[in-house]
Design a protein around this motif. Structure first.
Motif, short mmCIF file in Angstrom:
data_model
loop_
_atom_site.label_atom_id
_atom_site.label_comp_id
_atom_site.label_asym_id
_atom_site.label_seq_id
_atom_site.Cartn_x
_atom_site.Cartn_y
_atom_site.Cartn_z
N ALA A 1 0.84 -1.12 -0.01
CA ALA A 1 0.21 -0.07 0.07
C ALA A 1 0.81 0.72 0.42
CB ALA A 1 -1.12 -0.09 1.29
N LYS A 2 1.94 1.28 0.81
CA LYS A 2 2.70 2.06 1.43
C LYS A 2 3.37 3.19 -0.83
CE LYS A 2 3.63 1.70 5.88
NZ LYS A 2 4.47 1.92 7.02
N LEU A 3 3.81 1.40 -1.23
CA LEU A 3 4.83 1.66 -2.60
C LEU A 3 3.75 2.09 -3.34
CD1 LEU A 3 7.15 0.25 -4.08
CD2 LEU A 3 5.73 -1.81 -4.60
N LEU A 4 2.14 2.01 -3.40
CA LEU A 4 1.58 2.04 -4.69
C LEU A 4 1.22 3.75 -3.71
CD1 LEU A 4 -1.23 -0.62 -4.38
CD2 LEU A 4 0.22 0.38 -6.76
N LYS A 5 1.01 4.42 -3.01
CA LYS A 5 1.57 6.07 -2.36
C LYS A 5 2.40 6.27 -3.20
CE LYS A 5 -1.50 5.52 1.35
NZ LYS A 5 -1.87 5.32 3.09
N LEU A 6 3.44 5.98 -2.77
CA LEU A 6 4.47 6.42 -3.57
C LEU A 6 4.82 6.57 -4.72
CD1 LEU A 6 7.48 4.95 -1.10
CD2 LEU A 6 6.73 7.27 -0.91
N SER B 1 3.73 -1.66 -9.61
CA SER B 1 2.57 -1.02 -9.19
C SER B 1 1.39 -2.64 -9.15
CB SER B 1 1.76 -0.12 -9.34
OG SER B 1 1.71 -0.11 -11.02
N THR B 2 1.98 -3.30 -10.71
CA THR B 2 1.25 -4.32 -10.90
C THR B 2 1.14 -5.75 -10.16
OG1 THR B 2 0.96 -3.68 -13.66
CG2 THR B 2 -0.03 -5.54 -12.64
N LEU B 3 2.18 -5.48 -9.72
CA LEU B 3 2.74 -6.62 -8.87
C LEU B 3 2.29 -6.34 -6.98
CD1 LEU B 3 4.11 -9.37 -7.64
CD2 LEU B 3 6.11 -7.87 -7.13
N ALA B 4 2.00 -5.46 -6.72
CA ALA B 4 1.53 -4.78 -5.87
C ALA B 4 -0.28 -4.72 -5.33
CB ALA B 4 1.73 -3.35 -5.85
N HIS B 5 -0.70 -4.24 -6.50
CA HIS B 5 -1.87 -5.10 -6.80
C HIS B 5 -2.21 -6.36 -6.76
CE1 HIS B 5 -3.82 -0.88 -7.35
NE2 HIS B 5 -3.02 -0.98 -8.01
N ALA B 6 -1.57 -7.52 -7.28
CA ALA B 6 -1.56 -8.98 -7.40
C ALA B 6 -1.84 -9.08 -5.64
CB ALA B 6 -1.04 -9.26 -8.05
N ARG B 7 -0.20 -8.18 -5.35
CA ARG B 7 -0.36 -8.78 -3.86
C ARG B 7 -1.28 -9.17 -2.80
NH1 ARG B 7 4.29 -12.59 -3.85
NH2 ARG B 7 5.10 -12.53 -5.70
N MET B 8 -1.51 -8.09 -3.18
CA MET B 8 -2.70 -7.24 -2.32
C MET B 8 -3.88 -7.90 -2.36
SD MET B 8 -2.01 -3.10 -2.25
CE MET B 8 -2.67 -2.25 -0.98
N PHE B 9 -3.94 -8.19 -3.37
CA PHE B 9 -5.22 -9.14 -3.48
C PHE B 9 -5.68 -10.45 -3.19
CE2 PHE B 9 -7.57 -12.11 -6.15
CZ PHE B 9 -8.81 -11.91 -5.85
N GLU B 10 -4.17 -10.69 -3.11
CA GLU B 10 -3.53 -12.45 -2.51
C GLU B 10 -3.72 -12.12 -0.77
OE1 GLU B 10 0.38 -14.92 -1.85
OE2 GLU B 10 -0.05 -13.96 -4.21
N ILE B 11 -3.16 -11.16 -0.39
CA ILE B 11 -3.30 -10.56 1.20
C ILE B 11 -4.67 -11.15 1.22
CG2 ILE B 11 -2.12 -10.26 2.96
CD1 ILE B 11 0.21 -8.62 1.48
N ARG B 12 -5.31 -10.23 0.97
CA ARG B 12 -7.34 -10.07 1.13
C ARG B 12 -7.96 -11.17 1.17
NH1 ARG B 12 -6.18 -5.11 -1.52
NH2 ARG B 12 -7.24 -5.75 -3.17
N HIS B 13 -7.25 -11.65 -0.27
CA HIS B 13 -8.43 -13.25 -0.09
C HIS B 13 -7.25 -14.03 0.68
CE1 HIS B 13 -10.11 -16.15 -2.68
NE2 HIS B 13 -8.85 -17.09 -2.54
N PHE B 14 -6.95 -14.78 1.51
CA PHE B 14 -6.29 -14.56 2.02
C PHE B 14 -7.10 -14.68 3.40
CE2 PHE B 14 -3.13 -16.02 5.75
CZ PHE B 14 -2.88 -17.68 5.53
N ILE B 15 -7.24 -13.93 4.08
CA ILE B 15 -7.89 -13.22 4.85
C ILE B 15 -9.20 -13.69 4.75
CG2 ILE B 15 -8.39 -11.83 6.56
CD1 ILE B 15 -5.51 -10.10 6.19
N MET B 16 -10.01 -13.50 3.35
CA MET B 16 -10.94 -13.71 3.93
C MET B 16 -11.77 -15.07 3.10
SD MET B 16 -11.97 -10.48 4.55
CE MET B 16 -14.24 -10.14 3.77
N THR B 17 -11.16 -15.54 3.61
CA THR B 17 -11.42 -16.83 3.07
C THR B 17 -11.49 -17.77 3.87
OG1 THR B 17 -9.52 -17.60 2.45
CG2 THR B 17 -10.70 -17.14 0.77
#
Length: 135
Positions: A36-41, A61-77
């Motif tokens: 998230a910080k990487l995307l803000k920068l 940023s493409t990698l960051a979005h994908a990784r953030m989605f992966e982590i959210r998905h990890f939690i939400m499942t």
């Protein structure tokens, strides 16, 4: 959910996790705030140092979005529970433990105990996922 030996936790009947597993899972979850910080920068750089919309499929940023989605998905499942709520508020939204306690409706000390249980559950899931990926 008893403490196993010196370094292990038995969360379910099938998987026990060590303190090292818990730290590894916590580091994995902390990457959400890093990305998230990487995307803000990246946005700051684009806004203030010029350059129009650049489209680079290999950008950070493409990698960051994908990784953030992966982590959210990890939690939400994970199963619906206060542990899941804590992980979401603390690691995805970036709220402090105190704020998580307020949102969930528990005391500060209960929130720290909840964090410990939540990380143990996340570690259990993380270890199981890693075993599946290895084969």
């Amino acid at each position: 959910r008893r403490r196993m030996a010196e370094t292990g936790y038995k969360i379910s009947r099938t998987v026990s996790v060590t303190d090292e597993d818990i730290k590894e899972a916590e580091n994995y979850l902390k990457y959400h705030s890093f990305y998230a910080k990487l995307l803000k920068l990246d946005k700051y750089e684009q806004d203030y140092f010029g350059g129009g919309e650049r489209v680079d499929i290999h950008s950070e940023s493409t990698l960051a979005h994908a990784r953030m989605f992966e982590i959210r998905h990890f939690i939400m499942t994970m199963q619906n529970s206060n542990e899941k709520l804590f992980l979401y508020y603390h690691y995805v939204r970036g709220d402090s433990v105190d704020r998580c306690a307020e949102l969930i409706g528990i005391s500060r000390s209960s929130a720290f105990r909840l964090k410990k249980r939540a990380l143990a559950l996340a570690a259990e899931k993380y270890v199981a996922r890693r075993k599946r990926e290895i084969g």
